[in-house]
Structure formats: structure tokens, C-alpha cells
Write an enzyme that holds these catalytic residues in place. Structure first.
Site, PDB file in Angstrom:
ATOM      1  N   SER A 242       0.824  -1.221   0.000  1.00  0.00           N
ATOM      2  CA  SER A 242       0.000   0.000   0.000  1.00  0.00           C
ATOM      3  C   SER A 242       0.854   1.265   0.000  1.00  0.00           C
ATOM      4  O   SER A 242       0.563   2.229  -0.717  1.00  0.00           O
ATOM      5  CB  SER A 242      -0.967   0.009   1.184  1.00  0.00           C
ATOM      6  N   HIS A 272      -1.890  -8.876   2.205  1.00  0.00           N
ATOM      7  CA  HIS A 272      -1.575  -7.579   2.836  1.00  0.00           C
ATOM      8  C   HIS A 272      -2.714  -7.241   3.806  1.00  0.00           C
ATOM      9  O   HIS A 272      -2.981  -8.002   4.725  1.00  0.00           O
ATOM     10  CB  HIS A 272      -1.349  -6.559   1.716  1.00  0.00           C
ATOM     11  N   HIS A 318       5.891 -12.628   7.748  1.00  0.00           N
ATOM     12  CA  HIS A 318       6.078 -11.253   7.275  1.00  0.00           C
ATOM     13  C   HIS A 318       7.234 -11.201   6.288  1.00  0.00           C
ATOM     14  O   HIS A 318       8.192 -11.963   6.418  1.00  0.00           O
ATOM     15  CB  HIS A 318       6.360 -10.291   8.440  1.00  0.00           C
ATOM     16  N   ARG A 327       3.349  -4.399  16.830  1.00  0.00           N
ATOM     17  CA  ARG A 327       1.959  -3.952  16.682  1.00  0.00           C
ATOM     18  C   ARG A 327       1.012  -5.030  17.235  1.00  0.00           C
ATOM     19  O   ARG A 327      -0.058  -4.726  17.751  1.00  0.00           O
ATOM     20  CB  ARG A 327       1.635  -3.671  15.203  1.00  0.00           C
ATOM     21  N   ASP A 373      -2.044  -8.286  11.926  1.00  0.00           N
ATOM     22  CA  ASP A 373      -3.396  -8.716  11.582  1.00  0.00           C
ATOM     23  C   ASP A 373      -3.888  -9.900  12.405  1.00  0.00           C
ATOM     24  O   ASP A 373      -5.080 -10.201  12.411  1.00  0.00           O
ATOM     25  CB  ASP A 373      -3.461  -9.063  10.090  1.00  0.00           C
TER      26      ASP A 373
END
Ligand code: AMX
Length: 435
Positions: A242, A272, A318, A327, A373
Site C-alpha cells: 500500500s 496484505h 512477514h 503492533r 493482523d
């Protein structure tokens, strides 16, 4: 105290000189050979872009302008009574490299609230979308359509000088970020039938308004979650799909709405941003199959069946990270504080204890640890935002912050059109024929 734009107008000339100096001193130096495998292998590790807002370390994870997530949580201004950073402050940090004052952040909240309305024709576009059109496609349509009122596109048509590009780009980026809650809220309510959109409250911060538009304005814990969520999803250096797409499209001097619309189309891919939706679908399927409170053995079998079916375990692995994503950790800490007994949160913890070993045994993934995620959907679900098809839209709202900050700098520093060199396989063979 200067506004963000005033501060930028001071910083840009100094940074232009800085980049000139770096290029004069180091411009002809090289670092690292390019391996043919990198051309075939999705350009992993290929140095190719300048991105100032954040840097990703494979072991440590993301730093925003040199600051880790816990440092941002500590240093950035908070809402009265809140303990998570306001994304307004994070944006200021991404753009300037500086921690803003409480007052500067409040000004930004007001500025965004004042810019938040979307044109009627964009509302109509959204209202005409069938509810079966994925929320990310609707999001991208609406953001692209905002280009109708782009200050940059207009200034370019009017013959603006290259030196001034950054100013209308800044205005577009501020408008872009400001309008996303109204777009996201409208999509959410259209698709999931949740009543009428409230008006933006000019006295409230960005996350509060976004929460209210989604129907969660009265839930202070959810508002805090959104503050944290937007902050940690904002930026992940420049090479992810992105971010890189936004920069690439922006390099053609497509305005920020066109550039970020393209970012969203990349974010909508399952490898993604769509992974946050995929994780929840996967967790629900797992629960259907093996029940709640299943044993570790049953969870392991389920993970193996996913891999044996030729699918990825969503939320794990990843392209750059080689440790647990900070995160993920930040969200886990939020969950421990606000929802320690949530059954789905417990399942996420259980999965953390079994998946890495399995991915290591399977022997393919370079990183067996969870990414951002793996956790986000569980938190949203806890507060009643259960529609997983919507999750990537929230990722998209957040990602605008990082892409916008870089677009402003790219136009400020006169970044050129991106145009790397491609090779055919036969050209590669020819190149190494007798070597
Ligand atoms: N489950 C199963 N297999 C995995 C895996 C996972 N979670 N992660 C990587 N692998 C596999 C890859 O598919 C690849 O298989 P192949 O050789 O048959 O093609 C092999 O391991 C090597 O891949 P890699 O070098 O470790 O990863 P990558 O850089 O090619 O891809 C990523 C990175 C994120 C696409 C991958 O780990 C993945 O598909 N993860 C699951 C989807 C996901 O969570 N995406 C979100 C990432 C964060 C984000 O952008 N929001």
C-alpha cells in the site's frame, strides 16, 4: 505555536539542502549487489526507495521517526482522560519528526473535523453500491472520486511551479485524511444496515468522530482502541504494497486521492491488509470445526489442516519482520487491560503458543511469528464491530496517515517519476551466458 503547514514550510527548505548534501557526498556510492533471485523474488531486501516517516527493523519492528510504539504511546498527546496516543499527534510526528504540543494536536482535530464533509456525489456513489460489493472496493471508489476537488490537480492545470507542489498536496492530504471517517462510516452503515450517520462533532478528536460514525461513539474503550489502532497501522516503511503503491502513483503527479485510491486496492489483497479479515474468518471456521475451549492438540490439527490444504495461516509471517510484530504486542497489551477474559482473545493467545512451532516444522515461512493482523479483528469483535469484511477499511483509514506524510515530502523534495528497470528472463540468461 505554528500550525503543521507553517512548520512544514520551515522544514522543507532545510531538508532540500540536506538531501542535496547527502547526494553530493554519497550519491555515487553503492551498497550491496543485486541478486537475480531478488528480481524473481518480489524484490525482498532490494534497496529502492526513500521513506522518511518510519523504518522497519526485522528484529525490533517499526519505529515512527525513530520512536518505537511504546515510546509513541508515552510521548504523544492523549485525549483528556485517555491513555492511548491521538493519531493527530502521530501524523504530526510522521510529517515533521517532532512531538507536537497538546494545543497543536487539538488544532489538527479541529482542522480535520472542519474538512470532514464529503461531496454529495460521492455519497451518492456509495449509496448506489450494492451491499455485496466489498467495502474495500467501495472505499477505493470513493477515495478516487475525491480527486474531483483536488487542490493539486487544479493547481497543476493552472500551471503551478514545481517548487510549490507541496502546498496543494498538503491541502489534499489533509482533506483526504479528514474525509475518510465519513466515507468509512457511510460504507459501514450502507452495507451492514446500521441506521443514519451522525454529524461530525467539531469539538471531538478524529478517532471519536470515526467511532461515532460507526455507531460506537458512546463507548470510550472502543474510542481508545481506535486511537491505538490508527496509530499502529499508520505506517510500516515504504516497501509494503500500500505504501509503495501510493508513492509510485504519486510520482506520476497523480493527486493524493488517486495515489491513495491505488494504495487501497493493494491493501485489499489477502496477503496484505485483507489478512485482518482473513484471520477472523479463519478463527470462526476453527471454532465451528473444533468448538470453543478446544485443546492445544485440536488447534494444532486445525493449523496443520490449513497448511496441508495449500493455504497460508493468516496473520502469521512477514516479508521483513523476523520476530513478533510489536503492533501485535501493543494490541495484546490493550486486550490484557480491557478484555482479559474474552474467549476469542484467549484463542488468539492459544494460537500464538502453537502456530510458530508448526510453521517452523513445516519449514517454509521465514518468519513463524504473528503480524499485526493476527490480533486486530479480535479487539474490534469484542466491542461489537463483528463484520470482518469491514476490518480492512479501518486499516485503510490508518494507512492514509503514512502514505499522506510521504506524499507531502515527495512533492516537497521534488521526487522524480519512479521508473525502475525490468528485465526479461532471456535477457537475464544472456547477461550471464558465459559467466
Ligand atoms: N502460512 C503458511 N505459509 C507461509 C506463511 C504463513 N503464515 N508465511 C509464509 N509462508 C510460506 C510462503 O507462502 C512461501 O511459500 P512458497 O515458497 O510455497 O511460495 C514461503 O513460506 C516463504 O515465504 P516468506 O519468504 O516467509 O514470506 P513472504 O515474504 O513471501 O510473504 C507474507 C510474506 C506476509 C505474504 C506471508 O508470510 C503470508 O502469506 N502470511 C499470511 C498472510 C498475512 O498474514 N499477511 C499480512 C502481512 C502483514 C500485512 O501486510 N498486513
Amino acid at each position: 505555536q505554528p500550525t503543521l503547514k507553517e512548520r512544514l514550510s520551515e522544514l522543507i527548505p532545510a531538508e532540500i539542502e540536506n538531501v542535496k548534501r547527502i547526494r553530493a557526498e554519497h550519491g555515487k556510492k553503492t551498497f550491496g549487489p543485486v541478486a537475480v533471485d531478488q528480481l524473481y523474488g518480489g524484490m525482498r531486501g532490494l534497496p529502492a526507495l526513500i521513506w522518511d516517516g518510519s523504518v522497519l527493523d526485522a528484529e525490533e519492528g517499526i519505529r515512527f521517526r525513530g520512536k518505537s510504539i511504546p515510546e509513541c504511546q508515552h510521548l504523544l498527546p492523549k485525549a483528556p482522560g485517555g491513555s492511548e496516543p491521538l493519531p493527530e499527534g502521530l501524523f504530526w510526528l510522521l510529517v515533521t519528526g517532532e512531538i507536537p504540543t497538546q494545543q497543536q494536536v487539538e488544532e489538527l482535530s479541529k482542522d480535520w473535523a472542519a474538512r470532514a464533509a464529503i461531496p454529495e456525489f460521492v455519497e451518492e456513489i456509495l449509496d448506489r453500491c450494492p451491499p455485496t460489493l466489498h467495502p474495500m472496493s467501495q472505499f477505493s471508489l470513493a477515495v478516487t472520486a475525491l480527486n474531483h476537488d483536488s487542490a493539486f490537480a487544479k493547481a497543476y492545470q493552472d500551471g503551478i511551479s514545481k517548487k510549490e507542489y507541496w502546498s496543494p498536496t498538503f491541502e489534499d492530504c489533509m482533506d483526504l485524511i479528514a474525509k475518510l471517517p465519513n466515507i468509512a462510516g457511510r460504507i459501514y452503515r450502507n452495507v451492514f444496515g446500521q441506521g443514519k450517520l451522525p454529524a461530525i462533532d467539531q469539538a471531538k478528536d478524529y478517532s471519536h468522530n470515526l467511532a461515532a460514525l460507526l455507531g460506537f461513539g458512546d463507548n470510550e474503550a472502543f474510542v481508545e482502541l481506535l486511537r491505538l489502532y490508527i496509530t499502529i497501522h499508520s505506517d510500516h516503511e515504504g516497501g509494503n504494497v500500500s505504501a509503495h503503491t501510493g508513492k509510485l502513483v504519486g510520482s506520476a503527479l497523480s493527486d493524493p486521492f488517486l495515489a491513495f485510491g491505488a494504495s487501497l486496492n493493494g491493501l485489499a489483497g489477502p496477503l496484505h491488509g485483507l489478512a485482518n479479515q482473513e484471520v477472523l474468518i479463519w478463527l470462526r471456521k476453527m471454532q465451528d470445526k473444533i468448538g470453543e475451549n478446544a485443546s492445544d492438540e485440536a488447534v494444532k490439527d486445525y493449523v496443520w489442516s490449513t497448511l496441508k490444504g495449500g493455504q497460508v495461516v493468516p496473520g502469521y509471517g512477514h516479508a521483513v519482520l523476523r520476530k513478533t510484530d510489536p503492533r501485535y504486542t501493543a494490541q495484546r497489551e490493550f486486550a490484557m487491560k480491557h478484555l482479559p477474559d474474552d474467549p476469542l482473545f484467549k484463542l488468539v493467545g492459544q494460537i500464538y503458543n502453537v502456530v510458530p512451532d508448526i510453521l517452523l516444522q513445516a519449514g517454509k515461512a521465514k518468519n513463524p511469528w504473528p503480524n499485526v493482523d493476527a490480533h486486530s479483528g479480535v479487539l474490534l469483535t469484542h466491542y461489537g464491530l463483528t463484520q470482518m469484511q469491514f476490518y480492512t477499511v479501518l486499516f485503510g483509514v490508518s494507512r492514509a496517515f503514512g502514505v499522506a506524510a510521504q506524499l507531502i515530502w515527495d512533492r516537497g523534495l521534488g521526487a522524480p517519476l519512479e521508473r525502475p528497470k525490468s528485465y526479461s528472463s532471456s535477457a537475464i540468461e544472456m547477461m550471464f551466458k558465459d559467466k
